[in-house]
Design a protein around this motif. Structure first.
Motif, PDB file in Angstrom:
ATOM      1  N   ARG A 168       1.112  -0.901   0.377  1.00 49.99           N
ATOM      2  CA  ARG A 168       0.176  -0.174  -0.187  1.00 49.99           C
ATOM      3  C   ARG A 168       1.018   1.049   0.051  1.00 49.99           C
ATOM      4  N   ALA A 169       1.895   1.644   0.600  1.00 53.80           N
ATOM      5  CA  ALA A 169       3.223   2.161   0.536  1.00 53.80           C
ATOM      6  C   ALA A 169       3.694   3.206  -1.087  1.00 53.80           C
ATOM      7  N   GLN A 170       3.908   1.654  -1.170  1.00 55.46           N
ATOM      8  CA  GLN A 170       4.186   1.729  -2.645  1.00 55.46           C
ATOM      9  C   GLN A 170       3.231   2.203  -3.186  1.00 55.46           C
ATOM     10  N   GLN A 173       3.580   3.350  11.449  1.00 53.89           N
ATOM     11  CA  GLN A 173       4.688   2.362  10.803  1.00 53.89           C
ATOM     12  C   GLN A 173       4.617   2.957   9.041  1.00 53.89           C
ATOM     13  N   ILE A 174       4.364   3.961   8.750  1.00 55.10           N
ATOM     14  CA  ILE A 174       4.060   4.687   7.509  1.00 55.10           C
ATOM     15  C   ILE A 174       5.669   5.130   7.538  1.00 55.10           C
ATOM     16  N   PRO A 175       6.802   3.901   6.145  1.00 56.50           N
ATOM     17  CA  PRO A 175       7.717   4.153   6.141  1.00 56.50           C
ATOM     18  C   PRO A 175       8.482   5.641   5.468  1.00 56.50           C
ATOM     19  N   GLU A 176       9.602   6.332   5.989  1.00 61.02           N
ATOM     20  CA  GLU A 176       9.970   8.040   5.854  1.00 61.02           C
ATOM     21  C   GLU A 176       9.858   8.183   5.032  1.00 61.02           C
ATOM     22  N   SER A 177      10.317   7.296   3.594  1.00 63.94           N
ATOM     23  CA  SER A 177      10.118   7.574   2.325  1.00 63.94           C
ATOM     24  C   SER A 177       8.606   8.204   1.783  1.00 63.94           C
ATOM     25  N   ALA A 178       7.664   6.791   2.507  1.00 56.25           N
ATOM     26  CA  ALA A 178       6.874   7.280   1.597  1.00 56.25           C
ATOM     27  C   ALA A 178       6.142   8.270   2.014  1.00 56.25           C
TER      28      ALA A 178
END
Length: 326
Positions: free
Chosen positions: A231-233, A263-268
């Protein structure tokens, strides 16, 4: 008559008799073969429109993630692919083996596909009634979005009038969906991916998705077409491909609606904020969990692509409690 003449005459007479016998046998055999051929022609007759070729559906289990990718699109989860369609479009390329998304239908350009799509929509209208998907009940949260995308001709039912909304979607299928629904200007060059051969069914769609910025490969020019997206991608893909404006509000304020924002990746984070503020997010209004590392399902991807069409003014907004308001 001399004895020699008499003997020669006898031999010719015997030969003539044998020739007559052989001719008779050949004639009788020919009649019998003709009769049997007529009989078998009746048995083997095929009604107009019938086919002798049946393409069985088959389950595909995707391999676990292999190697590491430099691009943020690279999936991180093993996924179960739905069965392939049993009724496939006629095309010069190998038949697809993934989800039933109406991509090219044998066309070599988006204009050709649009013409074919209009014909299919008109045909469906002539038959009367909307397509009923047996595994998308009336109370399913994404039914309005799915129904609209089916009506537009961007997606098609799987065998047995199913849709498998909870199954993941491969990167190739996602590229195909983008190809027909969200054409965008080309902003970069697409490399020759080592794992996407020239005869791959979604080659045109993949190249277009890369050129428009929706998707990318890794540092070794691999695309991983059969893998899925988290989902982040998905958020990152839509942010880049649609060239969304960065969020004008503090990120903590925009992302504060999500119960699992930590929990959201920093890059996203910038992409999640931009996609959220643009109104593209659909989800459970009770939990408001983003679940960034979970594979995106068909229903989720199709619903968010529909919201992108609304953003571009190409579809009417759908009133749904599952539309997340920024």
């Amino acid at each position: 008559m001399s004895p020699e003449s008499q003997s020669s005459s006898d031999r010719r007479g015997g030969l003539d008799e044998w020739v007559a016998v052989v001719v008779a046998l050949v004639s009788v055999g020919g009649v019998m073969v003709w009769g049997m051929a007529q009989h078998f022609d009746d048995l083997l007759a095929i009604a107009p429109g019938e086919s002798l070729i049946v393409s069985p559906a088959e389950d595909r289990v995707m391999d676990p993630t292999v190697g590491a990718a430099a691009d943020e699109d690279r999936p991180r989860a093993e996924m179960q692919r739905p069965p392939s369609p049993t009724s496939l479009p006629t095309t010069s390329r190998p038949s697809r083996t993934g989800l039933a998304i109406a991509h090219l239908q044998g066309a070599r350009s988006r204009q050709d596909w649009s013409t074919n799509s209009a014909g299919r929509s008109a045909s469906a209208t002539a038959r009367g009634g909307a397509i009923v998907l047996v595994d998308v009940p009336d109370d399913y949260w994404a039914k309005p979005f799915i129904d609209q995308m089916v009506q537009f001709g961007y997606v098609e039912p799987l065998p047995g009038q199913t849709f498998q909304p909870e199954q993941p979607m491969s990167r190739a299928d996602y590229a195909s969906l983008l190809y027909v629904s969200l054409p965008q200007p080309e902003r970069r060059v697409a490399p020759d991916f080592a794992d996407v051969p020239d005869d791959y069914w979604a080659l045109d769609a993949i190249e277009t998705a890369v050129k428009s910025g929706f998707l990318a490969g890794d540092a070794e020019d691999r695309f991983y077409p059969e893998d899925g997206l988290t989902r982040a991608q998905l958020f990152q893909s839509l942010n880049r491909g649609l060239s969304l404006e960065p969020s004008t509000r503090p990120l903590d304020e925009v992302l504060g609606i999500y119960s699992d924002r930590d929990q959201i990746p920093e890059s996203a984070i910038p992409s999640v904020a931009a996609v959220t503020e643009a109104g593209l997010v659909v989800g459970d209004p009770e939990t408001l969990a983003l679940e960034p590392d979970r594979p995106a399902t068909r229903a989720e991807i199709i619903s968010m692509v529909y919201q992108a069409l609304v953003l571009k003014g190409e579809a009417e907004p759908i009133e749904s409690p599952y539309r997340i308001q920024p």
